[in-house]
Design an enzyme around this catalytic site. Structure first.
Site, PDB file in Angstrom:
ATOM      1  N   ASP A 173       1.498   2.781   3.499  1.00 48.71           N
ATOM      2  CA  ASP A 173       0.635   3.943   3.302  1.00 48.71           C
ATOM      3  C   ASP A 173       1.471   5.220   3.225  1.00 48.71           C
ATOM      4  OD1 ASP A 173      -1.637   5.362   2.775  1.00 48.71           O
ATOM      5  OD2 ASP A 173      -2.310   5.464   4.859  1.00 48.71           O
TER       6      ASP A 173
ATOM      7  N   HIS B  60      -4.413  -0.467   6.114  1.00 48.04           N
ATOM      8  CA  HIS B  60      -3.923   0.396   7.208  1.00 48.04           C
ATOM      9  C   HIS B  60      -4.840   0.395   8.433  1.00 48.04           C
ATOM     10  CE1 HIS B  60      -6.682   3.076   5.138  1.00 48.04           C
ATOM     11  NE2 HIS B  60      -5.824   3.466   4.249  1.00 48.04           N
TER      12      HIS B  60
ATOM     13  N   LYS C 179      -9.735  -0.877  -5.393  1.00 53.54           N
ATOM     14  CA  LYS C 179      -9.709  -0.144  -4.128  1.00 53.54           C
ATOM     15  C   LYS C 179     -11.057   0.510  -3.870  1.00 53.54           C
ATOM     16  CE  LYS C 179      -8.032   2.097  -0.562  1.00 53.54           C
ATOM     17  NZ  LYS C 179      -6.793   2.233   0.192  1.00 53.54           N
TER      18      LYS C 179
ATOM     19  N   HIS D  36       0.857  -1.193   0.000  1.00 55.38           N
ATOM     20  CA  HIS D  36       0.000   0.000   0.000  1.00 55.38           C
ATOM     21  C   HIS D  36       0.888   1.236   0.000  1.00 55.38           C
ATOM     22  CE1 HIS D  36      -3.741   2.275   1.567  1.00 55.38           C
ATOM     23  NE2 HIS D  36      -2.819   3.179   1.293  1.00 55.38           N
TER      24      HIS D  36
ATOM     25  N   HIS E 106     -10.466   1.007   2.155  1.00 58.89           N
ATOM     26  CA  HIS E 106     -10.250   2.082   3.133  1.00 58.89           C
ATOM     27  C   HIS E 106     -11.438   1.996   4.079  1.00 58.89           C
ATOM     28  CE1 HIS E 106      -8.705   6.108   4.468  1.00 58.89           C
ATOM     29  NE2 HIS E 106      -9.896   6.048   5.047  1.00 58.89           N
TER      30      HIS E 106
ATOM     31  N   HIS F 107       1.411   5.375  -1.872  1.00 61.18           N
ATOM     32  CA  HIS F 107       0.990   6.458  -2.768  1.00 61.18           C
ATOM     33  C   HIS F 107       2.232   7.009  -3.453  1.00 61.18           C
ATOM     34  CE1 HIS F 107      -3.072   6.653  -0.951  1.00 61.18           C
ATOM     35  NE2 HIS F 107      -2.413   6.219   0.103  1.00 61.18           N
TER      36      HIS F 107
ATOM     37  N   ARG G  24       1.991   9.054  -6.197  1.00 57.94           N
ATOM     38  CA  ARG G  24       1.632  10.350  -6.803  1.00 57.94           C
ATOM     39  C   ARG G  24       1.994  10.373  -8.294  1.00 57.94           C
ATOM     40  NH1 ARG G  24      -1.429  10.756  -2.361  1.00 57.94           N
ATOM     41  NH2 ARG G  24      -0.421  11.768  -0.597  1.00 57.94           N
TER      42      ARG G  24
ATOM     43  N   ASN H  48      -5.432   6.914  -6.095  1.00 56.23           N
ATOM     44  CA  ASN H  48      -6.172   8.149  -5.779  1.00 56.23           C
ATOM     45  C   ASN H  48      -5.421   9.392  -6.263  1.00 56.23           C
ATOM     46  OD1 ASN H  48      -4.170   7.844  -3.780  1.00 56.23           O
ATOM     47  ND2 ASN H  48      -5.335   9.010  -2.269  1.00 56.23           N
TER      48      ASN H  48
HETATM   49  C1  NCD Z   1      -3.576   9.240   1.820  1.00 56.51           C
HETATM   50  C2  NCD Z   1      -3.180  10.242   0.747  1.00 56.51           C
HETATM   51  O1  NCD Z   1      -2.642  11.307   1.078  1.00 56.51           O
HETATM   52  O2  NCD Z   1      -3.373   9.943  -0.439  1.00 56.51           O
HETATM   53  N1  NCD Z   1      -3.536   9.884   3.093  1.00 56.51           N
HETATM   54  C3  NCD Z   1      -3.417   9.282   4.289  1.00 56.51           C
HETATM   55  O3  NCD Z   1      -3.520   9.971   5.310  1.00 56.51           O
HETATM   56  N2  NCD Z   1      -3.182   8.002   4.403  1.00 56.51           N
HETATM   57  C4  NCD Z   1      -4.903   8.655   1.510  1.00 56.51           C
HETATM   58  C5  NCD Z   1      -5.256   7.444   2.318  1.00 56.51           C
HETATM   59  O4  NCD Z   1      -4.639   6.385   2.179  1.00 56.51           O
HETATM   60  O5  NCD Z   1      -6.179   7.532   3.130  1.00 56.51           O
HETATM   61 ZN    ZN Z   2      -3.242   5.155   1.618  1.00 51.54          ZN
END
Ligand code: NCD
Ligand code: ZN
Length: 358
Positions: A259, A186, A111, A25, A148, A27, A29, A53
């Site tokens: 995460d 998470h 997701k 998991h 989530h 991100h 970007r 996302n």
């Molecule tokens: C994540 C994000 O910034 O994309 N933020 C977070 O606090 N974990 C989104 C998510 O996984 O909830």
């Molecule tokens: Zn996340």
């Protein structure tokens, strides 16, 4: 036996050799932020489940292929890294598109973001029954659902949103789709731990390094501490202790998922700060710290490198990473564009250091 030894003589162990981990998991970007962060993940992890996302979410096969190409282009050629792509579910997701993406090897999982639960989730699902036709297909083809797990109802206290999600949503989903593989992402509560532990083998969970490290006080004591704010928010100490016990228990249901969610400093230190911690710079070292504190270094490899692939039905990585016991200073900042990100454990020394491959 190995456990007893590591309990008795933690200081004598100066090197850990582990099968290479994967991040289930993260991100990554896009654009300049992608360029700035992806190689922190790619240097330690062989594979990563890349969260979809983006500001315009990854909801179809074509968008996922284009995003995967951008990720691969941003990865340093010295790393052997495979991004695993995820389909972001909306009320309008077409089950046929999901099935096609899975069979073509583009989508690894889907997701579920409840609408408006977190960063870039405005297009998320407004009512779980709207995606029941998709869940039916996923169950049939063996495609995991990543969740989530928070309700978004305004009348539910933010610290209760995970526990209420279990009661109001997840319990029904596992009855209605008993064969569906679900990763409760998470998890932050004892309720989440208990739910996953008591459920069938097709229900697993990721646990982040930061939810193992601090409780909600970190966010609120001594002034507002925006760099400890993420979603789901950290909960009470009893929940953190339950997470630590679960992660280090050796149960195959719990696995590595950072995460890691980078935001530039100005978006964190703001009147309306973004949720998310950037922990990819020292992911395996952050987990190693917790496992060592729990006297469970012998359980780290299972959590980091075996339980995830087994859950997803993917092969184990062949390479071995080396962690040395040597002071490892986490930088205070990580540059991005003309500003920076403040990473998790910023400006502190960790005891273990990833030094390369065996
Ligand atoms: C994540 C994000 O910034 O994309 N933020 C977070 O606090 N974990 C989104 C998510 O996984 O909830
Ligand atoms: Zn996340």
């Amino acid at each position: 036996m190995a456990n007893l030894q590591s309990n008795r003589q933690p200081d004598t162990q100066s090197r850990l050799i582990l099968r290479q981990p994967d991040d289930w998991h993260v991100h990554l970007r896009d654009g300049e932020m992608l360029d700035a962060v992806v190689n922190f993940t790619a240097r330690q992890c062989a594979r990563a489940i890349v969260m979809p996302n983006l500001p315009t979410p990854v909801t179809d096969v074509q968008t996922a292929i284009a995003y995967r190409d951008r990720i691969n282009a941003a990865v340093d050629k010295t790393h052997d890294f495979t991004p695993l792509m995820i389909c972001y579910l909306t009320d309008a997701t077409d089950p046929k598109e999901v099935e096609r993406g899975f069979h073509e090897g583009v989508f690894t999982a889907c997701k579920l973001y409840p609408a408006n639960a977190t960063t870039n989730s405005a297009h998320g699902v407004t009512d779980i029954t709207k995606i029941y036709a998709v869940l039916e297909v996923m169950q049939n083809i063996g495609m995991p659902l990543l969740v989530h797990g928070e309700v978004t109802d305004a009348d539910i206290d933010i610290f209760d949103r995970e526990a209420v999600f279990i009661e109001r949503v997840l319990k029904d989903v596992i009855v209605d789709f008993p064969g569906l593989k679900i990763v409760f992402e998470h998890i932050t509560t004892k309720d989440g731990v208990d739910f996953v532990r008591e459920a069938e083998a097709n229900i697993g969970a990721t646990i982040t390094p930061h939810h193992l490290e601090f409780n909600r006080n970190a966010m609120l004591v001594g002034g507002m501490q925006p760099h400890y704010y993420c979603l789901p928010v950290a909960k009470r100490e009893l929940h953190r202790l339950a997470l630590r016990k679960a992660a280090t228990s050796g149960s195959p249901k719990f696995f590595f998922g950072t995460d890691s969610a980078p935001h530039v400093v100005g978006s964190k230190e703001s009147a309306c700060g973004c949720a998310g911690l950037f922990n990819a710079t020292h992911a395996i070292e952050s987990y190693a710290k917790v496992f060592e504190e729990e006297g469970a270094l012998d359980k780290l490899e299972g959590f980091a490198s075996e339980h995830g692939p087994h859950f997803y039905g993917l092969p184990l990585n062949e390479k071995r990473i080396i962690l040395d016991r040597t002071p490892n200073l986490v930088p205070a900042t990580v540059p991005v564009m003309d500003t920076h990100i403040v990473p998790f454990h910023a400006d502190t020394k960790l005891a273990w250091k990833f030094v390369g491959f065996e």
